[in-house]
Design an enzyme around this catalytic site. Structure first.
Site, mmCIF file in Angstrom:
data_model
loop_
_atom_site.group_PDB
_atom_site.id
_atom_site.type_symbol
_atom_site.label_atom_id
_atom_site.label_comp_id
_atom_site.label_asym_id
_atom_site.label_seq_id
_atom_site.Cartn_x
_atom_site.Cartn_y
_atom_site.Cartn_z
ATOM 1 N N ASP A 1 0.826 -1.205 0.000
ATOM 2 C CA ASP A 1 0.000 0.000 0.000
ATOM 3 C C ASP A 1 0.862 1.257 0.000
ATOM 4 O OD1 ASP A 1 0.980 -0.377 2.570
ATOM 5 O OD2 ASP A 1 -0.979 -0.583 3.521
ATOM 6 N N ASN B 1 -7.746 -2.536 14.192
ATOM 7 C CA ASN B 1 -9.110 -2.910 13.816
ATOM 8 C C ASN B 1 -9.132 -4.113 12.873
ATOM 9 O OD1 ASN B 1 -8.241 -1.868 11.400
ATOM 10 N ND2 ASN B 1 -9.659 -0.155 11.330
ATOM 11 N N HIS C 1 -7.356 -4.437 10.042
ATOM 12 C CA HIS C 1 -7.101 -4.190 8.615
ATOM 13 C C HIS C 1 -5.784 -4.813 8.169
ATOM 14 C CE1 HIS C 1 -5.074 -0.134 9.664
ATOM 15 N NE2 HIS C 1 -4.132 -0.814 9.035
HETATM 16 C C1 GLP Z 1 -0.735 0.711 8.606
HETATM 17 C C2 GLP Z 1 -0.346 -0.141 7.394
HETATM 18 C C3 GLP Z 1 -0.553 -1.604 7.665
HETATM 19 C C4 GLP Z 1 0.078 -1.983 8.989
HETATM 20 C C5 GLP Z 1 -0.604 -1.225 10.099
HETATM 21 C C6 GLP Z 1 -0.081 -1.566 11.487
HETATM 22 O O1 GLP Z 1 -2.070 1.061 8.631
HETATM 23 N N1 GLP Z 1 -1.065 0.210 6.212
HETATM 24 O O2 GLP Z 1 0.018 -2.344 6.591
HETATM 25 O O3 GLP Z 1 -0.029 -3.359 9.196
HETATM 26 O O4 GLP Z 1 -0.404 0.161 9.876
HETATM 27 O O5 GLP Z 1 1.085 -0.856 11.768
HETATM 28 P P1 GLP Z 1 2.087 -1.163 12.944
HETATM 29 O O6 GLP Z 1 2.903 -2.317 12.496
HETATM 30 O O7 GLP Z 1 2.894 0.086 13.087
HETATM 31 O O8 GLP Z 1 1.263 -1.471 14.132
#
Ligand code: GLP
Length: 242
Positions: free
Chosen positions: A67, A134, A136
């Protein structure tokens, strides 16, 4: 879905990195699906160390990212391209022409078409994922209907709030992004999701129950034939995962 409970963050990152190293040893031109966020940083450090002492060679490897924020140029210090350069690409012998990341400032229809054509032509060998609080994955946010293909998407308030820690002013946090769809993720030959720490408890509980729930997008991985979830002991205890 295979579940591995690691002792701690470092141990989980080592185990995850080993999957990439094994793949590269077997298939030097593998297409690696990569992710951003705090979670994969330790895994990238392991890959950099392996490249440094000759255990890994990225000279023919290819990468694609999950992304990118919409509206941020790749040179912006919060863009996911910049993150990848700082945390991995600048430290290994990956060729720039073998890197694919969505362009956050490209027009929607053009970028969707370009990236969809890429995914049609290039099957991913191993897709790395983190997980939002959440549930995602990429930027596939909880919704009644999940999108299958690469697409532009608005972000939820929860995600905007979670990601605001990286930006100086909350109004600078992008409200939209480009992301691989859940179909693109499911088409990867293997998928590895890393989750560490108690903030991911609710999402991981749902990943480990018996439901596929679009309101927790990561639960689709239960239907993947080769998905691995690596969590740390603290998160496993909090989520009641044995
Ligand atoms: C963002 C990214 C995700 C990632 C998420 C969690 O929203 N688009 O790909 O998994 O954050 O991030 P973190 O690893 O910092 O908790």
């Amino acid at each position: 879905m295979k579940i591995i409970i690691a002792e701690n963050y470092e141990d989980g990152c080592k185990k995850g990195a080993q999957m990439f190293l094994d793949l590269l040893a077997r298939k030097p031109d593998a297409l690696l699906g990569l992710a951003t966020g705090d979670t994969p940083k330790g895994l990238y450090r392991e890959l950099i160390a392996a490249a440094g002492d000759g255990r890994a060679d990225f000279s023919t490897a290819r990468t694609v990212n999950l992304d990118e924020y919409f509206g941020l140029d790749g040179k912006h210090d919060q863009s996911y391209r910049y993150f990848m350069e700082q945390n991995l690409f600048n430290h290994i012998n990956l060729k720039p022409e073998n890197i694919t990341i969505a362009c956050g400032v490209a027009p929607k229809s053009e970028e969707e078409a370009r990236m969809r054509a890429f995914f049609d032509a290039n099957p991913i060998d191993l897709q790395l994922l983190g997980i939002g609080r959440n549930g995602h994955i990429g930027f596939n946010e909880p919704e009644a209907r999940l999108r299958s293909s690469f697409h532009y998407t608005a972000l939820t308030e929860d995600t905007i709030e979670a990601n605001s820690r990286m930006f100086k002013r909350s109004e600078d946090v992008p409200r939209a992004a480009y992301t691989m769809g859940v179909g693109d993720i499911m088409k990867a030959k293997s998928v590895l999701l890393l989750a560490f720490g108690p903030s991911k408890t609710e999402a991981v509980k749902k990943m480990c129950d018996d439901f596929v729930d679009p309101w927790c997008p990561a639960t689709v991985l239960k239907m993947h034939p080769d998905a691995t979830l690596i969590i740390d002991r603290e998160l496993a205890d909090a989520a009641g995962v044995k």
